[in-house]
Motif scaffolding. Structure first.
Motif, PDB file in Angstrom:
ATOM      1  N   GLY A  24       0.830  -1.204   0.000  1.00  0.00           N
ATOM      2  CA  GLY A  24       0.000   0.000   0.000  1.00  0.00           C
ATOM      3  C   GLY A  24       0.859   1.246   0.000  1.00  0.00           C
ATOM      4  N   GLU A  25       0.224   2.345   0.402  1.00  0.00           N
ATOM      5  CA  GLU A  25       0.886   3.636   0.258  1.00  0.00           C
ATOM      6  C   GLU A  25       1.540   4.063   1.572  1.00  0.00           C
ATOM      7  OE1 GLU A  25      -2.186   6.139  -1.337  1.00  0.00           O
ATOM      8  OE2 GLU A  25      -1.702   7.794  -0.027  1.00  0.00           O
ATOM      9  N   GLY A  26       0.763   4.096   2.619  1.00  0.00           N
ATOM     10  CA  GLY A  26       1.319   4.492   3.907  1.00  0.00           C
ATOM     11  C   GLY A  26       0.251   4.335   4.960  1.00  0.00           C
ATOM     12  N   PRO A  27       0.637   4.254   6.217  1.00  0.00           N
ATOM     13  CA  PRO A  27      -0.338   4.046   7.288  1.00  0.00           C
ATOM     14  C   PRO A  27      -1.326   5.206   7.404  1.00  0.00           C
ATOM     15  CG  PRO A  27       1.947   3.885   8.111  1.00  0.00           C
ATOM     16  CD  PRO A  27       2.014   4.344   6.701  1.00  0.00           C
ATOM     17  N   GLY A  28      -2.545   4.882   7.776  1.00  0.00           N
ATOM     18  CA  GLY A  28      -3.536   5.877   8.162  1.00  0.00           C
ATOM     19  C   GLY A  28      -3.601   5.950   9.680  1.00  0.00           C
ATOM     20  N   GLU A  62      -3.794   2.507  11.568  1.00  0.00           N
ATOM     21  CA  GLU A  62      -2.529   1.782  11.425  1.00  0.00           C
ATOM     22  C   GLU A  62      -1.461   2.416  12.303  1.00  0.00           C
ATOM     23  OE1 GLU A  62      -4.410   2.905   8.827  1.00  0.00           O
ATOM     24  OE2 GLU A  62      -5.268   0.948   8.285  1.00  0.00           O
ATOM     25  N   PRO A  74      -0.414  -2.684   9.299  1.00  0.00           N
ATOM     26  CA  PRO A  74      -0.975  -2.128   8.066  1.00  0.00           C
ATOM     27  C   PRO A  74      -2.414  -2.584   7.807  1.00  0.00           C
ATOM     28  CG  PRO A  74       0.628  -3.841   7.536  1.00  0.00           C
ATOM     29  CD  PRO A  74       0.677  -3.632   9.030  1.00  0.00           C
ATOM     30  N   PHE A  75      -3.195  -1.720   7.185  1.00  0.00           N
ATOM     31  CA  PHE A  75      -4.543  -2.046   6.718  1.00  0.00           C
ATOM     32  C   PHE A  75      -5.401  -2.698   7.793  1.00  0.00           C
ATOM     33  CE2 PHE A  75      -2.273  -1.454   2.712  1.00  0.00           C
ATOM     34  CZ  PHE A  75      -3.176  -0.680   2.020  1.00  0.00           C
ATOM     35  N   ASN A 122       3.743  -1.266   3.328  1.00  0.00           N
ATOM     36  CA  ASN A 122       3.501  -0.005   2.636  1.00  0.00           C
ATOM     37  C   ASN A 122       4.788   0.579   2.073  1.00  0.00           C
ATOM     38  OD1 ASN A 122       0.583   0.743   3.064  1.00  0.00           O
ATOM     39  ND2 ASN A 122       1.178   0.477   5.220  1.00  0.00           N
ATOM     40  N   HIS A 165      -6.948   1.018  -4.671  1.00  0.00           N
ATOM     41  CA  HIS A 165      -6.761   1.088  -3.227  1.00  0.00           C
ATOM     42  C   HIS A 165      -8.124   0.872  -2.550  1.00  0.00           C
ATOM     43  CE1 HIS A 165      -5.742   2.591   0.723  1.00  0.00           C
ATOM     44  NE2 HIS A 165      -4.461   2.547   0.366  1.00  0.00           N
TER      45      HIS A 165
HETATM   46  N1  URA Z   1      -3.768   2.778   3.481  1.00  0.00           N
HETATM   47  C1  URA Z   1      -2.556   2.318   3.080  1.00  0.00           C
HETATM   48  O1  URA Z   1      -2.112   2.571   1.974  1.00  0.00           O
HETATM   49  N2  URA Z   1      -1.872   1.561   3.935  1.00  0.00           N
HETATM   50  C2  URA Z   1      -2.320   1.225   5.146  1.00  0.00           C
HETATM   51  O2  URA Z   1      -1.619   0.524   5.851  1.00  0.00           O
HETATM   52  C3  URA Z   1      -3.583   1.707   5.523  1.00  0.00           C
HETATM   53  C4  URA Z   1      -4.286   2.479   4.688  1.00  0.00           C
END
Ligand code: URA
Length: 189
Positions: A41-45, A48, A54-55, A82, A156
């Motif tokens: 993925g892209e990065g933690p929200g 997370e 993650p996710f 991510n 996504h």
């Molecule tokens: N969106 C992401 O791209 N990664 C995560 O870990 C959570 C949400």
């Protein structure tokens, strides 16, 4: 080659960019470290960042539910992480400088996992891992082989939550992933 323990230790202590200042947890990755299938993925929200995994927010629940339909479970047969390991403030896109600072961790994770398939979740990951002007609306679901690894991208999960009309296309992509697993993976699914 670094060990998982060394890589995780370095990553959890990382100060390579300013995201270190605002994070609660570094979100290193989760799932099976010997998986044949890897999701990026892209990065933690927010969720997370709070939980260090993650996710795990609404998008993550949707993702887990969709992947279960093709026999994929993070507790069993895939690895997930991510591009950037720390939450960008207000969930903005990670800056190129932040991605550059962080990408080495992902490169090492890929070396250690040795996946046969890498599935990018959304445009940002596809831009980094497939090619730099990747158009997710046009190219999702297409496969690219590089050094014996098959890459694709799907929407996504946050995009699917915003716009459920994209779900049918994602189900087509999931069937393609299931077929690619049948062709190139050897573990049981
Ligand atoms: N969106 C992401 O791209 N990664 C995560 O870990 C959570 C949400």
């Amino acid at each position: 080659m670094m060990t998982w323990e060394e890589l995780e230790r370095q990553c959890l202590a990382c100060q390579r960019c300013a995201l270190a200042d605002s994070r609660t947890h570094v979100v290193f990755g989760a799932g099976q470290r010997d998986a044949e299938v890897m999701f990026v993925g892209e990065g933690p929200g927010e969720h997370e960042d709070l939980q260090g995994e993650p996710f795990v927010g609404r998008g993550g629940l949707l993702l887990d539910e969709m992947l279960s339909l093709i026999g994929l479970y993070r507790q069993k047969n895939f690895y997930i992480c991510n591009i950037v390991k720390c939450r960008p403030p207000k969930n903005r896109d990670p800056l190129n400088t932040e991605q550059d600072a962080c990408i080495g961790y992902l490169r090492e994770q890929i070396v250690l996992v040795r996946p046969k398939l890498i599935i990018c979740l959304g445009r940002i990951a596809a831009n980094r891992l497939i090619h730099d002007d990747y158009k997710i609306t046009k190219e999702h679901g297409q496969w690219v082989e590089r050094d014996g690894v098959f890459y694709t991208a799907i929407y996504h999960p946050a995009a699917l939550l915003r716009d459920p009309s994209k779900k049918p296309e994602t189900f087509v992509d999931l069937r393609s992933i299931r077929e690619k697993i049948r062709q190139v993976c050897t573990h049981t699914y």
